[in-house]
Enzyme design. Sequence first.
Site, PDB file in Angstrom:
ATOM      1  N   LYS A  88       0.923  -1.162   0.063  1.00 39.65           N
ATOM      2  CA  LYS A  88      -0.069  -0.046  -0.156  1.00 39.65           C
ATOM      3  C   LYS A  88       0.872   1.251  -0.021  1.00 39.65           C
ATOM      4  O   LYS A  88       2.036   1.310   0.690  1.00 39.65           O
ATOM      5  CB  LYS A  88      -1.038  -0.028   1.293  1.00 39.65           C
ATOM      6  CG  LYS A  88      -1.942   0.917   1.360  1.00 39.65           C
ATOM      7  CD  LYS A  88      -2.815   0.343   2.667  1.00 39.65           C
ATOM      8  CE  LYS A  88      -3.970   1.617   2.863  1.00 39.65           C
ATOM      9  NZ  LYS A  88      -4.742   0.978   4.079  1.00 39.65           N
ATOM     10  N   SER A 163      -9.087   2.156   2.834  1.00 34.94           N
ATOM     11  CA  SER A 163      -8.368   2.763   2.045  1.00 34.94           C
ATOM     12  C   SER A 163      -7.307   1.794   1.387  1.00 34.94           C
ATOM     13  O   SER A 163      -6.627   1.965   0.322  1.00 34.94           O
ATOM     14  CB  SER A 163      -7.288   3.656   2.987  1.00 34.94           C
ATOM     15  OG  SER A 163      -6.813   2.843   4.030  1.00 34.94           O
ATOM     16  N   SER A 187     -10.347  -0.414   6.818  1.00 35.06           N
ATOM     17  CA  SER A 187      -9.639  -0.273   5.585  1.00 35.06           C
ATOM     18  C   SER A 187      -9.135  -1.459   4.984  1.00 35.06           C
ATOM     19  O   SER A 187      -8.745  -1.507   3.731  1.00 35.06           O
ATOM     20  CB  SER A 187      -8.332   0.831   5.795  1.00 35.06           C
ATOM     21  OG  SER A 187      -8.776   2.078   5.895  1.00 35.06           O
TER      22      SER A 187
END
Length: 464
Positions: A88, A163, A187
């Site tokens: 990420k 996210s 997330s």
Amino acid sequence: MNLSGSILDLNKTSATELSHLLKTGAVSAAEATEHYLSRIDVLNPKYGAFVSTQAELACEEAAALDRERAAHPARPLPALWGLPLAHKDLVAVAGAPTTYGSLAFAAAPAAQDDPLPAVLRSAGAVNLGKTQTSEFGLTGYAENLVAQPARSPFDPQLTAGGSSGGAAAAVATGMLPVAPGSDGGGSIRIPAACCGLVGLKPTRGFVPTDQRAESATLPLTVSGVLARSSADAKLLFQAIAPSSAPAMAADGLLRAKKLRIGVSLASPFAHDLDIRVADNYLAAVSHVAEALEALGHTVVHADIKYPPHYLRLFSTLWQSQFAQTEFSAEQLAQFTAYARYSWEAGAGIGADQRAATIAQLQVFAREVAAQWSAYDVLLTPTLAGDAKPVGCFEALAPAQNFIAQCEWSPFTSIVNVVGAPALAMPVLPAAAVDDAAPASVQLIGHKNSDFALLELAAALEAAL
């Protein structure tokens, strides 16, 4: 290529199967890396999973693994030897840029790995690039000004969630076999629900590289995994949180033959917001409850009564935690409207108010955990409904945006506040067509029952 058949064989191969093929030498590290890089080249323009790729570095890493293996064939291989992964774009990976999803940060390559990428590199994984996220990981959708949005594998007009949306989109479309992510309020579980994946948010403190809780803080974010099955999730999770952890010795759920499962549609946001769960998500919860009963578990209604004021307390903590990072005026000017609003709101929260909020949430968490303790596992919807259209949240004023996200994901953030583990898994009704987007349910466990949740998910996968 050593693998019999064509490269299409890898498209149908699970992460667990691929790991076996790599370790037995049926597939080389270089072949696996080249396959997934080619998938990224073809599919990423449609789904926006990757912000950047480091193809040259990845091929060099894979070739080095193959050379090392050839030179020392008897040497034991680490757990994830040759497995392609990506990280990420909120964590630093040596040789790759880190934008944090923001135009405010120059895309210079990082000098060294952050702790989690370092652990996965030492486990033999090969980094292919950086996956899309929201700006600073603030939202439940992966959209920013740095790269295109992460999109649902079922409909590119819909968000992949966030996210960790880029990681989820990559796994769901076969651009990665499995992926790490992080979860501060949903997330991992939100994108798992949007993309039809298993997503594990671990117990706070279970992953050694995560921030430890102190008496004056309440860390929300933990590192976890996104995968197409519980077995694949377990493969990666064992590498970031070894099953030999001392907490595992006390995990009674692994030995229990019959669990007490509580089913709840209650949300701590319901005191302030209009929480409505879509019919397909209600049906998914009922379907899983029936499957759990068929497996011999006791399934009962959980009468959870959340204390009031959660919306105010959570938003205060969320914004004030973000505002602990200092930015220049030039950087703030490059933020999205939502990120700038969140930081400015958090910067206006004084130290005394922040400390009082943390103290109140710690009491809140203890009260909730006491109610949850009546059950071995709590079953809830993951979201209130299906993935939303790309751009729909960003079209709202920032304050409305935050409320809309809470109404869409009303069951996830409370797990971060309590610090418990939770697993999201997809559920399709029996009559669903092949390309239908599944609904998703959330299984919440006791602290340190992370591996037990994976075992329960595996039993449900077999039953469903």
